[in-house]
Write an enzyme that holds these catalytic residues in place. Sequence first.
Site, short mmCIF file in Angstrom:
data_model
loop_
_atom_site.label_atom_id
_atom_site.label_comp_id
_atom_site.label_asym_id
_atom_site.label_seq_id
_atom_site.Cartn_x
_atom_site.Cartn_y
_atom_site.Cartn_z
N HIS A 298 27.95 4.05 41.87
CA HIS A 298 28.96 3.90 40.83
C HIS A 298 30.27 4.62 41.13
O HIS A 298 31.30 4.27 40.58
CB HIS A 298 28.40 4.36 39.48
CG HIS A 298 27.12 3.63 39.12
ND1 HIS A 298 25.94 3.84 39.78
CD2 HIS A 298 26.86 2.69 38.18
CE1 HIS A 298 24.99 3.07 39.26
NE2 HIS A 298 25.52 2.36 38.30
N TYR B 19 25.31 5.59 30.99
CA TYR B 19 23.87 5.80 31.19
C TYR B 19 23.38 7.03 30.43
O TYR B 19 22.26 7.04 29.94
CB TYR B 19 23.54 5.92 32.67
CG TYR B 19 23.96 4.69 33.45
CD1 TYR B 19 23.26 3.49 33.33
CD2 TYR B 19 25.07 4.71 34.29
CE1 TYR B 19 23.66 2.35 34.03
CE2 TYR B 19 25.47 3.59 34.99
CZ TYR B 19 24.75 2.41 34.85
OH TYR B 19 25.15 1.28 35.54
N HIS C 71 20.37 -6.51 29.73
CA HIS C 71 21.78 -6.94 29.78
C HIS C 71 21.87 -8.45 29.48
O HIS C 71 22.72 -8.91 28.74
CB HIS C 71 22.37 -6.70 31.17
CG HIS C 71 22.60 -5.25 31.50
ND1 HIS C 71 23.38 -4.42 30.73
CD2 HIS C 71 22.17 -4.49 32.53
CE1 HIS C 71 23.43 -3.21 31.30
NE2 HIS C 71 22.70 -3.22 32.38
N HIS D 47 15.31 -3.57 32.57
CA HIS D 47 16.67 -3.06 32.34
C HIS D 47 17.70 -4.18 32.49
O HIS D 47 18.53 -4.40 31.61
CB HIS D 47 16.97 -1.92 33.34
CG HIS D 47 18.38 -1.42 33.27
ND1 HIS D 47 18.75 -0.35 32.47
CD2 HIS D 47 19.52 -1.87 33.84
CE1 HIS D 47 20.06 -0.17 32.59
NE2 HIS D 47 20.55 -1.08 33.41
N GLU D 48 17.61 -4.90 33.60
CA GLU D 48 18.58 -5.97 33.85
C GLU D 48 18.43 -7.10 32.83
O GLU D 48 19.41 -7.66 32.35
CB GLU D 48 18.43 -6.51 35.28
CG GLU D 48 18.75 -5.50 36.37
CD GLU D 48 20.12 -4.88 36.23
OE1 GLU D 48 21.05 -5.54 35.74
OE2 GLU D 48 20.27 -3.69 36.60
N GLU E 234 23.41 -0.64 28.29
CA GLU E 234 22.45 -0.07 29.23
C GLU E 234 21.10 0.23 28.57
O GLU E 234 20.10 0.45 29.25
CB GLU E 234 23.01 1.22 29.86
CG GLU E 234 24.30 1.02 30.64
CD GLU E 234 24.18 0.01 31.77
OE1 GLU E 234 23.05 -0.19 32.25
OE2 GLU E 234 25.21 -0.60 32.14
N HIS F 257 22.78 -3.33 44.93
CA HIS F 257 22.59 -2.58 43.68
C HIS F 257 22.41 -3.57 42.52
O HIS F 257 23.27 -4.42 42.29
CB HIS F 257 23.76 -1.64 43.42
CG HIS F 257 23.47 -0.69 42.29
ND1 HIS F 257 22.88 0.55 42.49
CD2 HIS F 257 23.62 -0.82 40.95
CE1 HIS F 257 22.70 1.12 41.32
NE2 HIS F 257 23.15 0.33 40.37
N ALA F 258 21.32 -3.44 41.78
CA ALA F 258 20.97 -4.43 40.76
C ALA F 258 22.09 -4.59 39.71
O ALA F 258 22.70 -3.62 39.28
CB ALA F 258 19.68 -4.01 40.06
O1 X8Z Z 1 22.94 1.14 37.86
C1 X8Z Z 1 21.96 1.00 37.15
C2 X8Z Z 1 21.40 -0.39 36.88
C3 X8Z Z 1 22.46 -1.42 36.83
S1 X8Z Z 1 23.47 -1.29 35.43
C4 X8Z Z 1 20.43 -0.76 37.97
N1 X8Z Z 1 21.33 2.09 36.64
C5 X8Z Z 1 21.80 3.44 36.89
C6 X8Z Z 1 21.65 3.82 38.36
O2 X8Z Z 1 20.93 3.14 39.09
O3 X8Z Z 1 22.23 4.83 38.77
C7 X8Z Z 1 20.19 2.06 35.74
C8 X8Z Z 1 19.88 3.49 35.44
C9 X8Z Z 1 20.97 4.33 36.03
ZN ZN Z 2 22.50 -1.60 33.60
#
Ligand code: X8Z
Ligand code: ZN
Length: 629
Positions: free
Chosen positions: A511, A521, A385, A381-382, A409, A351-352
């Site tokens: 998450h 988010y 950060h 997005h990354e 975010e 997960h990024a």
């Molecule tokens: O988890 C993330 C990023 C890392 S902070 C890749 N995002 C959420 C997800 O993937 O559920 C970005 C948008 C929503």
């Molecule tokens: Zn993020």
Amino acid sequence: MWFRFGDVLSLASLALVLVGVTAISQKRQQVDEDAELVALKYVNELEQEVLTRNNEATEASWAYESDINEENLKLRNEVQTRNANYFKEIARELRKFDYSSFKDEVLKRKIEKMTQLGYAALPEEKFTQLLDSISGMSENYATVKVCDYKIREKCDLSLEPELTEILATSRDPEELKYYWVQWYDKAGTPTRKDFDSYVALNGEAARLNNFTSGAEAWLDAYEDETFEAQVDAAIEEIRPLYEQIHAYVRHQLRERYGDAVVPEKGPIPMHLLGNMWAQTWDNVADITTPFPKSRQLDVTDEMVTQGYDSLKMFHMGDEFFVSLNMTKLPQTFWEKSILEKPTDGRELVCHASAWDFYKTDDVRIKQCTRVTMEDFFTVHHELGHIQYFLQYQHQPSVFREGANPGFHEAVGDVLSLSVSTPKHLERIGLLKDFVLDDDAKVNQFYRAGLGKLVFLPFAYTIDKYRWGIFRGEIKPDEYNCKFWEMRTKFSGIEPPVVRSEQDFDAPAKYHVSADVEYLRYLVSYIVQFQFHRSACELAGEYVKGDPEKTVNNCDIYQSVNAGNTIKEMLAMGSSKPWPDAMEVLTGQRKMSADALLEYFQPLYDWLVVENKRLGAYVGWELSDKCKSK
Ligand code: X8Z
Ligand code: ZN
């Protein structure tokens, strides 16, 4: 006579008393000031050690998450436990000061943050139990493998890249359903024991920190008693718009899959929406687009044709930030980041994520990047950060955070909003000879709706659900059906098969398994439109009321003016309450859905007329896809 003798006496004694009181209060003031100086010195002297310890903890987490094995886990837990004890000790010392009366607001804010211990408030044994529960869940999530749909004895498919790719591109409902069930059965249900212990310990920690539950502990980051109510209100504001896009997508999916697969009035079966959690639906833009004959905005194929790879994607993202007069990625970023999934067989968290190592210029990304337009946005997005880290790295350690978690975010997404315009895609050579006529515009707005709008009720549900659990309002014997009840209520989607309390599906989202708060988010997807509008104004790309300069066709690329103001907001870190930071860029001090609604107004207008014309039903009935017994 003005006064009698006795009066003289009492006046004199009053004067004496007054002198005494003044002396005492002067003394007290002196004591207060001395105490404040002592506290200031103490806090300042801690700084270097705090940085070193944060750095060690981050290094240990990085090592573990990029190479999951017993030894790395043990090392990470040792550092975290050691640090928890240290921060507990600091907090104990700081609480001896009556810091609420300190004059130095910065010092006060620092101490307030340093005395908020989070999980470290737990006694050591419970702290390690909590670490074990969370790593149990997230390790399971990171290492799940499922078997191939056609070759069942081939069982090496991971979420990233295989399942993500299949969910995005397969149009076979049976295949999609198969992978959906495999994933939820393996990433969700097995975590139940760890999740129960996590909930109990999370609650204990929250109460030790004087919160009623973990929900209040999470909400505290937004520094506003009314924040939860504001979030509820924003979701209500967006609902009519959401219902329109939902109705339209369901109608289009019915055209493709037929009545037997997609009901006329029921929730949309979520496996058809191009994403394992149906959190964004842009992967089904191709089969649901309003004007299929007009050119589509998906540049994935073009990226592949042009030989893009992950390095190229990151270099382009970096170049965008630099064009805004922001900070270029340091050399060590390129040396230490993991920008592709390693092929040496080790397990890792794919997960990024973006990492700040609490030094100067040591920032990294770990992402199993695919060459797709979706991941091109994730790259930005990354990098958002990372840019935040670089802008606030001069701040004291406690302020090296976003103004609130949602701000962090939002940064990269603001750039993505520009990147996704036909204007920008042409500029970078991913789109050629594009004619932005009315049909193409509707397609563009629609695609943006699938990427942004539909995410809002999803994000809302993930934490509303966990707040419910933390507050004890959702009971253990209804965890699963409540989850689906809420997903249906807010998003109008349902699982492809009947689920029950024998299943446990929420942790099949990263998450939830990894204990990452998710409201951030939702906040981001609201405030990023406020940031975008203001940045566009500063770039001279948006003029209110000018049909040539709308928020939809704005590209802030190369705007030093926009970049400098964004930078000013980022550089504050969390040194001030977030409304102060927001004001720097937007002039506003409140989170507001206005900018988002302005952005989607043309889409809304089109959808209302189109749904009427099609006779598409707006809204959805309840789902019967979870049985409590
Ligand atoms: O988890 C993330 C990023 C890392 S902070 C890749 N995002 C959420 C997800 O993937 O559920 C970005 C948008 C929503
Ligand atoms: Zn993020």
